[in-house]
Design an enzyme around this catalytic site. Structure first.
Site, PDB file in Angstrom:
ATOM      1  CE  LYS A   1      46.714  37.660  37.349  1.00 16.09           C
ATOM      2  NZ  LYS A   1      46.665  38.997  37.792  1.00 16.09           N
TER       3      LYS A   1
HETATM    4  N1  GLU Z   1      42.603  43.189  37.177  1.00 15.22           N
HETATM    5  C1  GLU Z   1      42.055  42.238  38.091  1.00 15.22           C
HETATM    6  C2  GLU Z   1      42.770  40.906  37.954  1.00 15.22           C
HETATM    7  O1  GLU Z   1      43.386  40.632  36.957  1.00 15.22           O
HETATM    8  C3  GLU Z   1      40.576  42.015  37.889  1.00 15.22           C
HETATM    9  C4  GLU Z   1      39.808  43.200  38.261  1.00 15.22           C
HETATM   10  C5  GLU Z   1      38.309  43.083  38.175  1.00 15.22           C
HETATM   11  O2  GLU Z   1      37.805  42.251  37.400  1.00 15.22           O
HETATM   12  O3  GLU Z   1      37.657  43.860  38.859  1.00 15.22           O
HETATM   13  O4  GLU Z   1      42.726  40.134  38.890  1.00 15.22           O
END
Ligand code: GLU
Length: 330
Positions: free
Chosen positions: A256
């Site tokens: 990220k």
């Molecule tokens: N919140 C998760 C992420 O940013 C993704 C969750 C999902 O799509 O189930 O990696």
């Protein structure tokens, strides 16, 4: 007349880092999947872990998505029938789900620290995204022991994973067969009170009426655990598609915080959103060569069968196509 039920999908970012080209691919493909079927698209901010999430990053994500040309029918910035669309504000709903699971005798308090689990002699590797296998130390604690321990330490809550094989069909990865028990009983509420991703995502997707979940391949091995929760809570599960991740030339996954390829960095380099969208569509197999396109232009080109099943390597050539507009004819 039969009622028309549109399909519903969502993009559900965690605002713990800037949006990069890999997240943008997931967002674009999720949006295309839904828009190509005249469905409804939802933005949900997964800020359940307040220590990791930052409001300014959430704002940045909303800005980046709009800049790319994506839109949504419901979301934190525009409301909708399933408000709130920020996990941090949905605690009461998660609590209700915990009570339901507890009433069905599917939870137990766990007093183990991470060090205890690491030290447990029989703890082999579990499921990649879950870390070490939980050996079940606290599953059969006697009531008296629980009473004693709760005076000393706040417990986490674990879900009793049945020893079953879970099968489902992923839209890209195909037939899946997993034994979630290999990871052991998983945490649904941490000792500090924070609800786990696995529980929050199931409650939200179910209550928001999500019929289609499209997300990164790194979450494929979470799906069987989520299917167990769907079952335990009496919800109908959605269809799943797990899209390939983007890795650097050495095959290392873009993190990220990988600075070079955040959308804000690319914007700062003067790269226009149509170039990024075109590049993603090309890398995802939707178009033959990178062209300047908008998300709407791509709607007729969305075919799930074109999306590669394996990691997309960001080779030097691919990187140049994205980063050096002057050196290539895009
Ligand atoms: N919140 C998760 C992420 O940013 C993704 C969750 C999902 O799509 O189930 O990696």
């Amino acid at each position: 007349m039969p009622q028309h039920n549109p399909i519903r999908g969502r993009f559900a970012p965690t605002p713990s880092g800037k949006m990069h080209i890999g997240n943008a691919m997931t967002a674009l493909l999720g949006w295309l999947q839904i828009r190509s079927e005249q469905g409804e698209f939802i933005l949900r901010i997964e800020d359940i872990d307040q220590q990791r999430s930052r409001p300014e990053l959430a704002q940045g994500i909303v800005h980046d998505l709009k800049w790319l040309g994506l839109d949504w029918d419901e979301g934190p910035d525009r409301g909708g029938p399933h408000s709130p669309y920020n996990q941090a504000e949905r605690h009461a709903l998660y609590k209700e789900a915990l009570s339901k699971l507890n009433a069905a005798d599917l939870l137990y308090p766990c007093y183990c620290s991470r060090a205890d689990i690491t030290a447990a002699a029989s703890a082999p590797h579990g499921i990649a995204s879950e870390g070490r296998r939980y050996p079940g130390t606290c599953r059969y604690l006697a009531q008296a022991e629980i009473k004693h321990r709760e005076r000393i330490k706040k417990p986490s809550l674990r879900f009793k994973v049945p020893d079953e094989t879970i099968t489902f069909t992923d839209g890209i990865a195909g037939e899946q067969s997993h034994r979630p028990a290999e990871g052991g009983d998983f945490v649904v509420r941490r000792a500090d009170g924070i609800i786990s991703y696995q529980l929050a995502v199931v409650v939200d997707d179910a209550l928001m009426g999500i019929t289609h979940v499209l997300r990164g391949m790194d979450l494929l091995d979470s799906t069987p655990r989520q299917l167990l929760l769907y079952q335990a809570l009496g919800y109908h599960p959605p269809q799943f598609v797990h899209t390939p991740l983007i890795a650097d030339a050495e095959g290392k996954r873009l993190a990220k915080r990988s600075r070079g390829l955040s959308l804000s960095f690319l914007r700062g380099q003067g790269i226009i959103p149509e170039r990024i969208v075109g590049w993603i569509a090309w890398a995802a197999g939707l178009i033959d060569r990178p062209e300047l396109v908008t998300p709407s232009d791509l709607v007729p080109h969305y075919h799930i069968a074109s999306i590669p099943r394996t990691v997309i390597r960001l080779t030097e050539e691919a990187r140049q196509l994205l980063l050096e507009p002057d050196n290539n004819p895009l």
